[in-house]
Design an enzyme around this catalytic site. Structure first.
Site, PDB file in Angstrom:
ATOM      1  N   ASP A  13     -18.541 -27.201  92.079  1.00 13.83           N
ATOM      2  CA  ASP A  13     -19.315 -26.309  92.630  1.00 13.83           C
ATOM      3  C   ASP A  13     -20.744 -25.947  91.702  1.00 13.83           C
ATOM      4  OD1 ASP A  13     -20.401 -24.930  94.725  1.00 13.83           O
ATOM      5  OD2 ASP A  13     -20.797 -23.286  93.908  1.00 13.83           O
ATOM      6  N   MET A  26     -30.040 -25.402  86.363  1.00 12.53           N
ATOM      7  CA  MET A  26     -28.785 -25.131  86.447  1.00 12.53           C
ATOM      8  C   MET A  26     -28.235 -24.716  85.996  1.00 12.53           C
ATOM      9  SD  MET A  26     -25.077 -28.063  86.830  1.00 12.53           S
ATOM     10  CE  MET A  26     -25.594 -29.232  85.622  1.00 12.53           C
ATOM     11  N   HIS A 159     -22.417 -15.323  95.339  1.00 13.39           N
ATOM     12  CA  HIS A 159     -21.384 -16.673  94.722  1.00 13.39           C
ATOM     13  C   HIS A 159     -20.821 -16.919  93.208  1.00 13.39           C
ATOM     14  CE1 HIS A 159     -22.519 -19.219  98.055  1.00 13.39           C
ATOM     15  NE2 HIS A 159     -22.730 -18.255  98.878  1.00 13.39           N
ATOM     16  N   ASP A 164     -16.258 -20.813  94.416  1.00 10.16           N
ATOM     17  CA  ASP A 164     -16.368 -22.052  95.265  1.00 10.16           C
ATOM     18  C   ASP A 164     -15.995 -22.732  95.104  1.00 10.16           C
ATOM     19  OD1 ASP A 164     -17.889 -19.451  95.947  1.00 10.16           O
ATOM     20  OD2 ASP A 164     -19.745 -20.601  94.839  1.00 10.16           O
TER      21      ASP A 164
END
Length: 183
Positions: A13, A26, A159, A164
């Site tokens: 993830d 990212m 998150h 995750d």
């Protein structure tokens, strides 16, 4: 005839500043072995772009300026990830597993190819949502993780890529068991 290598499923993830690499960075990556989620890897990245989507940043809780100071250089981060994958897949074939895998795989693939000139996962990924559709005959709209009868994540928290990835591993194991045969 070539001997078939054992498949090593790795749940991956990422959190990103926007929808596509390299226009957006990212921000973090977490992964774990599907069948042993305690064997895991986590890293945060220095940004490769100044572009952000405010909603994406709100979901992750990251601050681009902080990551400029504290994040790992992307080439170094991908080298470390490659070493982790190699160490944990041994002679097996590492298989990228994701929940909405095309999104996460696009970033991981870009970063691997751009910074290391190769991707240890190859050219594809296993998407848990698509697997669930195939196993249950459900509609695409019914593939949200909240539809799965597994312990839920706290949806109100920011998150976290590693948390995750571990949750995705649980979802993958659930769908694999629905098929009645191990993958």
């Amino acid at each position: 005839m070539t001997e078939k290598r054992e498949e090593v499923f790795i749940s991956v993830d990422i959190e990103a500043a926007g929808p596509i690499p390299p226009d957006y960075s990212m921000l973090s990556l977490g992964c774990c072995l599907v069948d042993d989620p305690d064997k895991s890897f986590y890293i945060e990245f220095k940004p490769i772009s100044e572009n952000v989507i405010p909603e994406a940043m709100a979901v992750s809780g990251f601050d681009l300026d902080r990551l400029k100071d504290t994040g790992t250089n992307p080439e170094e981060a991908m080298r470390r990830l490659d070493e982790w994958i190699t160490a944990h897949s041994g002679d097996g074939k590492p298989i990228f597993v994701g929940f909405n895998a095309p999104f996460d795989w696009a970033f991981v693939n870009y970063y691997f190819l751009h910074f290391l000139q190769r991707n240890p996962f190859g050219i594809g990924a296993v998407d848990i949502k698509a697997m669930y559709m195939g196993a249950t005959g459900s509609s695409w709209d019914a593939t949200r993780s909240s539809q799965f009868p597994v312990e839920k994540q706290n949806e109100n928290e920011k998150h976290d890529a590693l948390a995750d990835a571990r949750h995705q591993a649980k979802l993958f194991r659930y769908v694999r068991n629905l098929r009645g045969q191990p993958l």
